[in-house]
Design a protein around this motif. Sequence first.
Motif, PDB file in Angstrom:
ATOM      1  N   ARG A  31     -20.169  27.153   8.524  1.00 30.73           N
ATOM      2  CA  ARG A  31     -21.401  26.535   8.018  1.00 30.73           C
ATOM      3  C   ARG A  31     -21.104  25.233   7.275  1.00 30.73           C
ATOM      4  NH1 ARG A  31     -22.366  31.735   5.884  1.00 30.73           N
ATOM      5  NH2 ARG A  31     -22.132  30.859   3.782  1.00 30.73           N
ATOM      6  N   ARG A  90     -19.848  21.581   6.262  1.00 29.65           N
ATOM      7  CA  ARG A  90     -19.752  20.373   7.079  1.00 29.65           C
ATOM      8  C   ARG A  90     -19.360  19.187   6.207  1.00 29.65           C
ATOM      9  NH1 ARG A  90     -24.299  20.025  11.371  1.00 29.65           N
ATOM     10  NH2 ARG A  90     -23.144  21.918  11.886  1.00 29.65           N
ATOM     11  N   THR A 145     -28.176  22.555   8.248  1.00 26.39           N
ATOM     12  CA  THR A 145     -27.117  23.008   7.345  1.00 26.39           C
ATOM     13  C   THR A 145     -27.630  22.999   5.910  1.00 26.39           C
ATOM     14  OG1 THR A 145     -25.463  22.012   8.807  1.00 26.39           O
ATOM     15  CG2 THR A 145     -24.740  22.620   6.599  1.00 26.39           C
ATOM     16  N   ASP A 194     -23.741  23.237   1.463  1.00 31.20           N
ATOM     17  CA  ASP A 194     -22.561  23.319   2.324  1.00 31.20           C
ATOM     18  C   ASP A 194     -22.174  21.964   2.911  1.00 31.20           C
ATOM     19  OD1 ASP A 194     -22.268  26.100   2.022  1.00 31.20           O
ATOM     20  OD2 ASP A 194     -23.804  26.467   3.537  1.00 31.20           O
TER      21      ASP A 194
END
Length: 361
Positions: A98, A100, A168, A172
Motif C-alpha cells: 500500500r 507509495r 492510496t 501511506d
Amino acid sequence: MLKQLAYTVTTRLLDWFTRPRSGGIALLKYGALVVVTTLGADLAVQVARQSVKEGWSFSFATGQGIPLWATLLCAGVGLLMILVGMFILVTEFFRERRRRLVVIELRGLHSSPDTPAVDKVVPTFRGDRRHLLLDFRPHGPGSLVDPAHLLERISSMKSTLQTLVEGTDKRDVQVAVGGLASVPALFLAGFLLDDESHVHLYDWDRNAKSWRAIDGPDDDDRFLPLDGLASVDSTKDVILVVEASYAVNQTDISASFDTDLPVLRLRVTNPLADRFWSEEKQRALTAAFRDAVQLISAEGVKTIHLVAVAPASLCLRMGMSYEKRLFPTLVVYQFEKSSAKPYPWGVQFWHGHNPCVIQNV
C-alpha cells in the motif's frame, strides 16, 4: 575532500548499524533459535545420561533429558514467536504494497544529469516507487530556458502526482523532490507542494556525481540580518536579493530593474557553493527567509522582486515556505548572463491567481 569522505563513510556505517529491522524477522530468527536450542539441549542431556549408565546409546524421545514440561514450555514459546513473526511479516508485506513513494525529478538545465533519481533517494523506503520526471531542458547548447514550457511542465506536476497516488491512503504516501533546474522552476515546484506531507528533499552532489539526501553536518553558517530595510519608505515594490551559494552582481541588478527600487539583501557570511547539505542549516535559512519576507510585508510592500542564488534543494524549501495568503505578491526571476537584461523574466505568485510568467520589460 578527505574530511567529507570520512564523514560520508561514517554516516553510511551508522545508518547500516542503526537501520530499522523487521520485528517479524527477529521473532522468526529467535523463535527458531529457542526451538532448536531446546530440542538440542534435551537430546544432549539424554546422550550424556545414557553414556554414563549404559555406555553410548542414542534416543530421540522428547522429555527424557530435560523434564517434559520444561521442554514443551520452551518449545511452545519458540513456536509462538515463529507464528507471531510470520503474522507480522505478512502484515508488513501487505502494508508495503500500500505504501507509495513518488520521486519527483526536475531536469531544466543543460547540465542536468541523466542518472535517474528514483532508485537512489530514500533508500530505507520499502514499498512501491513511482518516478515523476519533469524534463524541460533547452533543446540546444546555446538555447535559453523556455519560460512557457517550464510553466506548463511544472504546473502539470500536481495533477500528475494526484494520479500516481490515486486510491492510496494519504498516510501511506511519501514524496521526494529534487533535481537541477532554474530558480523560478524550483521555487514553483516547492510552492505547489507546500501542503504535501512526508516530503523528502534531495540534491545532486557534484563531487560524488550522484543524488544525495540533505544529510550533511551543520557548519552554523546562517543568513546575516536583512540589509536595506531602512530604505523601504512607502514603496510598493522592492528587490530582495538572496545570496546563499554565490554573490549577486549589483551591475546585473541595475541593468535589469528600475534603479529607484530599494534593494534589500539577505546573505550568508561567505556565499559558497556545495555548503548546504545540512537539514538543520537549510531549515534555519528558510526560516530566516520567511522572517525577512514578513518584515518586508509589515512595511506595506505589495510586490517583492526576488533574485536568489541558492542550491536546488534550498530553492524548493523556500518555495514550500512562501505563504501566498499572507505575503506580498512575489516574482522570482531567471538569470540569463547573455541577455541585455540579465534577469529577463520571472514567475509571479500572488494570492487568488495561478502562477504566471511575466517579462521584465
